[in-house]
Scaffold this active site. Structure first.
Site, PDB file in Angstrom:
ATOM      1  N   HIS A 220     -52.082  56.125  47.755  1.00 52.24           N
ATOM      2  CA  HIS A 220     -51.463  54.811  47.891  1.00 52.24           C
ATOM      3  C   HIS A 220     -50.082  54.732  47.242  1.00 52.24           C
ATOM      4  CE1 HIS A 220     -54.862  52.705  49.692  1.00 52.24           C
ATOM      5  NE2 HIS A 220     -55.658  53.372  48.881  1.00 52.24           N
TER       6      HIS A 220
ATOM      7  N   GLU B 188     -47.812  53.030  48.340  1.00 54.78           N
ATOM      8  CA  GLU B 188     -47.344  51.661  48.573  1.00 54.78           C
ATOM      9  C   GLU B 188     -47.825  50.668  47.519  1.00 54.78           C
ATOM     10  OE1 GLU B 188     -51.497  51.398  50.198  1.00 54.78           O
ATOM     11  OE2 GLU B 188     -49.949  52.941  50.058  1.00 54.78           O
TER      12      GLU B 188
ATOM     13  N   CYS C  68     -54.928  56.227  53.634  1.00 55.46           N
ATOM     14  CA  CYS C  68     -56.240  56.181  52.970  1.00 55.46           C
ATOM     15  C   CYS C  68     -57.372  56.268  54.005  1.00 55.46           C
ATOM     16  CB  CYS C  68     -56.349  54.936  52.090  1.00 55.46           C
ATOM     17  SG  CYS C  68     -57.651  55.103  50.833  1.00 55.46           S
TER      18      CYS C  68
END
Length: 307
Positions: free
Chosen positions: A235, A237, A142
């Protein structure tokens, strides 16, 4: 093999409850194996949540991994206790003498600021330069990805008219890439950002290969072979509820925010969201860890000698 983290770290019990194998220092030293050294430069406000998200994915590898938690020294965390930071984190200055097989640089809630206006930008530049000689492979996430690609190649970020927010379909542009082994042709990825990196700017830089992209949200993942870097702008994760947490936080604060795209079932925020990216998150991190294992020198001190 399991991931080695301090057994008093909050993430330890969470990962155990999820079935991720973790080990203590006592068990680790009995194994005649050099564990992969992975550093996590955590720039997020809620450091504990980010620790869990990253450790969950790194720890799913069959290889033994030792995770080191690192923070910038020139910034005081507001949302994580000083006790937690002193117990589990080292500043980058304290680890700069070390070498790492892999290094993760997270996002940060500063993406609408010019890079030079970020209070720790000077330290961030030193860290990025340090990764060239002290890290075998870097995964930038990011804002961390935007900062890295700007620092190394001058690729600018562009402010969006509204927040890119939701789960968006992405296309696998390079099925032969070692980082996308096992990936579907298209798949959902959580997106949460106010800025973007544009394809036209990336195309001006030789050696940057776009691996994943969304028709609506643009570039998601870039690989740079020369620097052994990955730039992940979204993202994978994220937890199942991460976008919901952001949405309800803004709603409660009276901040204008659209419902995250294709996230809540039937666009009903009262229904729990379904995680449709978990398997690809594990694939991506597993592929990254495996590629590190296949290519990193056995002697850590050899890292960076060929650059």
């Amino acid at each position: 093999m399991p991931i080695k983290i301090p057994d008093t770290l909050p993430a330890f019990q969470t990962l155990v409850n999820e079935g991720v194998r973790v080990m203590t220092e006592t068990v680790a030293v009995r194994q005649d194996i050099r564990p992969l050294q992975i550093g996590l430069l955590n720039l997020m406000p809620n450091k504990i949540k980010t620790e869990i998200q990253m450790a969950r994915l790194v720890g799913a590898s069959p290889l033994q991994v030792e995770l080191s938690l690192i923070r910038v020294g020139g910034h005081k965390a507001k949302n994580t206790s000083e006790e937690h930071l002193l117990s589990f984190y080292e500043t980058w200055e304290e680890v700069r003498h070390r070498k790492f097989d892999g290094f993760i640089i997270t996002g940060a809630p500063v993406e609408t600021l010019d890079y030079e206006d970020v209070t720790y930008w000077n330290e961030m530049q030193r860290i990025l330069d340090w990764t060239v000689t002290n890290v075998h492979s870097t995964l930038n996430v990011c804002w961390g990805a935007m900062a890295a690609i700007y620092h190394f190649h001058g690729v600018p970020k562009h402010l969006l008219k509204e927040k890119a927010f939701g789960v968006y379909r992405h296309v696998n542009l390079k099925p032969s890439s070692v980082y996308l082994t096992g990936f579907s042709d298209d798949f959902g990825v959580p997106v949460s950002r106010w800025t973007e990196v544009r394809r036209a700017d990336v195309a001006k830089v030789p050696g940057l290969e776009i691996l994943m992209e969304s028709k609506e949200m643009g570039i998601c993942l870039i690989h740079e072979n020369a620097g052994n870097r990955l730039y992940m702008f979204n993202h994978v994760e994220y937890d199942s509820t991460s976008l919901a947490d952001e949405y309800f936080r803004d709603v409660d604060a009276g901040v204008p925010i659209k419902m995250p795209h294709d996230y809540f079932p039937h666009n009903d925020a009262s229904l729990p969201p379904l995680n449709r990216w978990r398997s690809h998150a594990h694939l991506f991190f597993g592929n990254w860890i495996n590629e590190i294992y296949q290519t990193t020198p056995y002697d850590l001190e050899e890292i960076g000698n060929d650059r």
